[in-house]
Design a protein around this motif. Structure first.
Motif, PDB file in Angstrom:
ATOM      1  N   GLY A   1      10.713  33.043  17.867  1.00 45.03           N
ATOM      2  CA  GLY A   1      10.346  33.944  18.954  1.00 45.03           C
ATOM      3  C   GLY A   1       9.845  35.286  18.442  1.00 45.03           C
ATOM      4  O   GLY A   1       8.824  35.813  18.922  1.00 45.03           O
TER       5      GLY A   1
ATOM      6  N   LEU B   1       6.326  34.844  16.961  1.00 42.72           N
ATOM      7  CA  LEU B   1       5.298  34.713  18.001  1.00 42.72           C
ATOM      8  C   LEU B   1       5.059  36.042  18.698  1.00 42.72           C
ATOM      9  O   LEU B   1       3.907  36.423  18.964  1.00 42.72           O
ATOM     10  N   ASP B   2       6.127  36.765  18.995  1.00 39.31           N
ATOM     11  CA  ASP B   2       5.986  38.039  19.705  1.00 39.31           C
ATOM     12  C   ASP B   2       5.283  39.095  18.858  1.00 39.31           C
ATOM     13  O   ASP B   2       4.701  40.041  19.391  1.00 39.31           O
TER      14      ASP B   2
ATOM     15  N   GLU C   1      10.417  28.868  26.128  1.00 38.49           N
ATOM     16  CA  GLU C   1      10.604  30.187  26.748  1.00 38.49           C
ATOM     17  C   GLU C   1       9.277  30.927  26.912  1.00 38.49           C
ATOM     18  O   GLU C   1       9.146  31.801  27.768  1.00 38.49           O
ATOM     19  N   ARG C   2       8.290  30.579  26.089  1.00 39.37           N
ATOM     20  CA  ARG C   2       6.982  31.253  26.114  1.00 39.37           C
ATOM     21  C   ARG C   2       5.881  30.350  26.674  1.00 39.37           C
ATOM     22  O   ARG C   2       4.699  30.669  26.535  1.00 39.37           O
ATOM     23  N   ARG C   3       6.282  29.243  27.258  1.00 34.45           N
ATOM     24  CA  ARG C   3       5.359  28.285  27.861  1.00 34.45           C
ATOM     25  C   ARG C   3       4.319  27.775  26.858  1.00 34.45           C
ATOM     26  O   ARG C   3       3.142  27.597  27.193  1.00 34.45           O
TER      27      ARG C   3
END
Length: 339
Positions: free
Chosen positions: A235, A238-239, A264-266
């Motif tokens: 996560g 990616l963020d 969670e991030r589709r």
């Protein structure tokens, strides 16, 4: 009958305690008639030799140790079950005791020292931190077979899978799906274990075979083993803007954590990111999507390791034998076969 002693069996059969001991040990110099009489007494009285009595009679406890870092990890708990079942069905009569080292040097030293003290006849040991030199120095006369990728002394047996070849196979499988930015997830944040080192080497070889340039930015470490740690690491990556369309994971727990971060991030798997795990733990087939994963042949690994350990216990004193167990790539939904 509770509390039946060796002396009780001897009295019932009309023989000496030594004769009963010889029958239990299958000593060849006992007549058939006496042997039958002693065995009948053992059956009639319900005598069961305890570990101490067996050790005094045979010099062995009938117990083996299986030592590894963390019993909570599914791979190790499933391997422990396989080793126990294999030992029970092998005809040797051995039972298996589990020893958890917590992955620390003190824990590994304590396991080797306690085992050497005569508590078990031999040990299967997957070291995480103890060096090859220290294993060679500390195990003494204790028969030992090492599991896993750590460096092994020339005098000690070891069973493992070819991690470099397996990681290469996982990476090239993802590349054949047309993925060009393939990341690696789950290695340690600081000093690499030998397991991680070999898997990263194989990952790099797979990239090179697919004519893809290795990119250090695509190495995503995790502070510890586990689903949550992997999910947070992916996560955060990616963020921060990191993008990749393929992911090779050090283990299945890391892969499951990655799937959680994607959900969670589709981000869809395998449409957006194809994922390959490692170990083929029992619930890898039940995740959503189901997990493509490297599957070590743990049945063969347990069998080979136990066979070599029993040979050591029975007197084999040659140089260390280093054996490879097979592996396979189990293809499921997270990285399906290329059409």
């Amino acid at each position: 009958m509770a509390g039946v002693r060796l002396q009780d069996v001897a009295d019932h059969a009309g023989v000496s305690v030594k004769t009963v001991s010889n029958v239990i040990r299958n000593h060849p110099y006992v007549s058939d008639g006496v042997r039958a009489r002693v065995r009948a007494a053992i059956t009639e009285l319900g005598y069961r030799p305890n570990a101490l009595g067996r050790q005094l009679a045979t010099g062995r406890t009938g117990l083996l140790a299986l030592a590894f870092a963390d019993v909570r990890l599914p791979y190790f708990s499933e391997l422990a079950n396989l080793v126990a079942v294999t030992a029970a069905s092998s005809g040797t009569g051995y039972r298996v005791l589990l020893e958890e080292t917590t992955g620390t040097l003190d824990g590994e030293r304590a396991v080797v020292n306690a085992s050497e003290a005569g508590l078990v006849d031999g040990m299967l040991f997957q070291p995480a931190v103890m060096s090859s030199r220290e294993i060679a120095e500390r195990h003494g006369d204790l028969p030992i077979v090492l599991l896993g990728e750590g460096a092994a002394p020339l005098t000690v047996d070891r069973v493992m899978i070819d991690n470099i070849a397996a990681a290469t196979a996982a990476t090239t499988h993802v590349a054949r799906l047309g993925r060009t930015r393939i990341a690696f997830l789950g290695h340690e944040t600081s000093q690499l274990t030998e397991t991680s080192r070999q898997r990263i080497v194989g990952y790099q070889q797979g990239l090179e075979q697919a004519n893809l340039l290795p990119d250090p930015a695509l190495l995503i470490p995790t502070p510890e083993t586990g689903v949550l740690s992997a999910s947070l690491a992916v996560g955060a990556a990616l963020d921060s803007g990191l993008r990749f369309d393929g992911l090779v994971c050090r283990d299945d727990l890391a892969a499951i954590g990655a799937i959680r971060a994607f959900n969670e991030r589709r981000i869809s798997s395998p449409d957006d990111v194809a994922i390959v795990g490692w170990d083929n733990i029992s619930f890898a087939a039940t995740t959503y999507p189901s997990l493509t994963t490297i599957a070590p042949d743990t049945v063969s690994l347990a069998r080979i390791a136990l066979e070599m350990l029993v040979e050591r216990i029975e007197g084999y004193d040659g140089m260390g034998r280093h054996r490879l167990a097979p592996f396979d790539l189990v293809v499921r939904e997270s990285a399906p076969s290329a059409e």
